[in-house]
Design a protein around this motif. Sequence first.
Motif, mmCIF file in Angstrom:
data_model
loop_
_atom_site.group_PDB
_atom_site.id
_atom_site.type_symbol
_atom_site.label_atom_id
_atom_site.label_comp_id
_atom_site.label_asym_id
_atom_site.label_seq_id
_atom_site.Cartn_x
_atom_site.Cartn_y
_atom_site.Cartn_z
ATOM 1 N N LEU A 1 71.758 7.447 74.571
ATOM 2 C CA LEU A 1 72.109 8.323 73.456
ATOM 3 C C LEU A 1 70.945 8.492 72.483
ATOM 4 C CD1 LEU A 1 75.765 7.158 72.683
ATOM 5 C CD2 LEU A 1 75.043 9.294 73.775
ATOM 6 N N ILE A 2 70.253 7.372 72.194
ATOM 7 C CA ILE A 2 69.092 7.441 71.299
ATOM 8 C C ILE A 2 68.006 8.321 71.918
ATOM 9 C CG2 ILE A 2 67.201 6.101 70.294
ATOM 10 C CD1 ILE A 2 69.210 3.792 69.975
ATOM 11 N N GLY A 3 67.777 8.146 73.216
ATOM 12 C CA GLY A 3 66.793 8.970 73.898
ATOM 13 C C GLY A 3 67.144 10.451 73.830
ATOM 14 N N LEU A 4 68.417 10.771 74.068
ATOM 15 C CA LEU A 4 68.863 12.149 74.012
ATOM 16 C C LEU A 4 68.665 12.726 72.607
ATOM 17 C CD1 LEU A 4 70.263 14.531 75.451
ATOM 18 C CD2 LEU A 4 72.458 13.523 74.745
ATOM 19 N N LEU A 5 69.011 11.931 71.591
ATOM 20 C CA LEU A 5 68.868 12.386 70.205
ATOM 21 C C LEU A 5 67.408 12.657 69.852
ATOM 22 C CD1 LEU A 5 69.970 12.857 67.331
ATOM 23 C CD2 LEU A 5 69.727 10.385 66.940
ATOM 24 N N LEU A 6 66.533 11.715 70.194
ATOM 25 C CA LEU A 6 65.122 11.862 69.833
ATOM 26 C C LEU A 6 64.453 12.992 70.611
ATOM 27 C CD1 LEU A 6 64.008 8.125 69.474
ATOM 28 C CD2 LEU A 6 64.738 9.728 67.711
ATOM 29 N N ILE A 7 64.889 13.200 71.844
ATOM 30 C CA ILE A 7 64.353 14.325 72.623
ATOM 31 C C ILE A 7 64.739 15.646 71.963
ATOM 32 C CG2 ILE A 7 64.573 15.577 74.810
ATOM 33 C CD1 ILE A 7 64.812 12.807 76.184
ATOM 34 N N ASN A 8 65.998 15.743 71.526
ATOM 35 C CA ASN A 8 66.458 16.976 70.869
ATOM 36 C C ASN A 8 65.796 17.180 69.506
ATOM 37 O OD1 ASN A 8 68.220 17.911 72.880
ATOM 38 N ND2 ASN A 8 69.846 16.541 72.194
ATOM 39 N N LEU A 9 65.350 16.076 68.883
ATOM 40 C CA LEU A 9 64.625 16.169 67.613
ATOM 41 C C LEU A 9 63.133 16.374 67.828
ATOM 42 C CD1 LEU A 9 66.392 13.343 65.536
ATOM 43 C CD2 LEU A 9 66.676 15.827 65.293
ATOM 44 N N HIS A 10 62.740 16.498 69.111
ATOM 45 C CA HIS A 10 61.340 16.726 69.498
ATOM 46 C C HIS A 10 60.432 15.585 69.044
ATOM 47 C CE1 HIS A 10 62.570 20.728 70.691
ATOM 48 N NE2 HIS A 10 63.078 20.927 69.476
ATOM 49 N N ILE A 11 60.952 14.370 69.086
ATOM 50 C CA ILE A 11 60.154 13.177 68.791
ATOM 51 C C ILE A 11 59.553 12.679 70.103
ATOM 52 C CG2 ILE A 11 60.256 10.760 68.027
ATOM 53 C CD1 ILE A 11 62.366 11.603 66.013
ATOM 54 N N GLY A 12 58.251 12.458 70.121
ATOM 55 C CA GLY A 12 57.532 12.111 71.340
ATOM 56 C C GLY A 12 57.906 10.754 71.905
ATOM 57 N N THR A 13 57.538 10.556 73.168
ATOM 58 C CA THR A 13 57.867 9.316 73.872
ATOM 59 C C THR A 13 57.220 8.099 73.211
ATOM 60 O OG1 THR A 13 58.019 10.548 75.957
ATOM 61 C CG2 THR A 13 57.758 8.162 76.109
ATOM 62 N N TYR A 14 55.957 8.239 72.807
ATOM 63 C CA TYR A 14 55.246 7.093 72.225
ATOM 64 C C TYR A 14 55.915 6.626 70.939
ATOM 65 C CZ TYR A 14 51.283 4.206 70.696
ATOM 66 O OH TYR A 14 50.485 3.155 70.298
ATOM 67 N N LEU A 15 56.255 7.551 70.048
ATOM 68 C CA LEU A 15 56.936 7.179 68.803
ATOM 69 C C LEU A 15 58.319 6.609 69.090
ATOM 70 C CD1 LEU A 15 57.065 7.049 65.753
ATOM 71 C CD2 LEU A 15 57.753 9.468 65.728
ATOM 72 N N HIS A 16 59.009 7.194 70.042
ATOM 73 C CA HIS A 16 60.323 6.695 70.457
ATOM 74 C C HIS A 16 60.230 5.222 70.848
ATOM 75 C CE1 HIS A 16 63.730 6.978 73.733
ATOM 76 N NE2 HIS A 16 63.940 6.021 72.869
ATOM 77 N N PHE A 17 59.267 4.902 71.704
ATOM 78 C CA PHE A 17 59.138 3.522 72.175
ATOM 79 C C PHE A 17 58.714 2.571 71.058
ATOM 80 C CE2 PHE A 17 58.316 4.861 76.887
ATOM 81 C CZ PHE A 17 59.635 5.255 76.977
#
Length: 396
Positions: free
Chosen positions: A162-178
């Motif tokens: 769910l967090i991954g889906l949210l951050l992807i939709n917010l256009h937050i990059g993979t590096y910042l996500h991790f």
Amino acid sequence: MSENTEPEPTPDLNKTISRERIRIAVALFYFCQGLAFASWASRIPDIKSALNLSDAQLGTLLFALPLGQLLTMPLSGRLVTQYGSRGVLRIAAPLYALVLTFLALASTGWQLGLVLLAFGVVGNMCNIAVNTQGVAAEQLYGRSIMTSFHGAWSIAGFMGALIGLLLINLHIGTYLHFWIILIFVVINTVINEKFLVSHVVTEQRKTSFFTKPDGVLVQLGIIGFCSMATEGAMFDWSGVYFKDIVQAPSSMVVVGYASFMIMMAAGRFIGDWAIRRIGRRTLLQVSGCLIFVGMGIAVFFPTVVTASLGFMLVGLGVACVVPSVYSAAGRNSKISPGVALAMVSSVSYLGFLIGPPLIGYIAELASLRYSYAVIGLFGLMITTLISLTQVVKNGN
């Protein structure tokens, strides 16, 4: 390899810390490990696109992760035995999340493969250490609580997706996500590592990972193998089964996988109660039957409703098998918990490696329905092994 004298870890409960606080701390470390893994899984399509990988190339690279886990099994058991699960976990947990961030920095396929190998290595250290903590916490309670810990891991899988889906939709990059995940894991480690179960040396016993395996541990490993092969088949092929065999609409393809995952998580949270009610041995016998019947329903009645029902039964079936197997291994009287868990994990984890390819090979020769029928036989094997042996008894 010569034998080494190793201490037997036994729980040392600080009287100022309640059992409940220890249980929460251990559960949060399970949660963090599941969250880190699910975060990686949620970004696989983005990383695949960024590196321009084909399906075959990605499949080959993904094999590096379980390979790293499998190769590190003996070392992880030794480290946990020598330095204690608490000492290993407070280093390995944040290191696991740190390696996660490097996955986002890979710019070529071979770099991704190397980082995935490291991710598997550190992940296995976390796995053995956190399950040793689970066994120790269970001993403090004097009753089964292991399945609830694995339930925390399952819930983390949902949260990570769910967090991954949210951050992807917010256009937050993979590096910042991790990095967000890393910060959360570090905060958890700083706050909760002091509440993990510590160990004291009570007696000495000789064990070696490379001596003749204990027969009970081998049998537990085979039971774990059957369950993890089933889990691997559901993780990797349930969507394909719904698309090609069930012929579900595109919007319904994910229903099979979701049905399985929801019931597996639910089963883990009621598993400890079920063990207290009917006993661990009886529960595992029922679990094997649920896998067999559930797969049978999905194979013989491949519609959206019936296949979903079958996958729900399979989810309930696998829910308590691995936690119970790990709990029994950690209580082995001949071998220290860390080494015992590593031995059982080595055999069990082969199921994850062999199960999905086996599905593909059988599907290529015959049909995916035949593949799932074979996986259903693993459930029957679990029930048979439990019934014919005394590796698991009807105690808490």
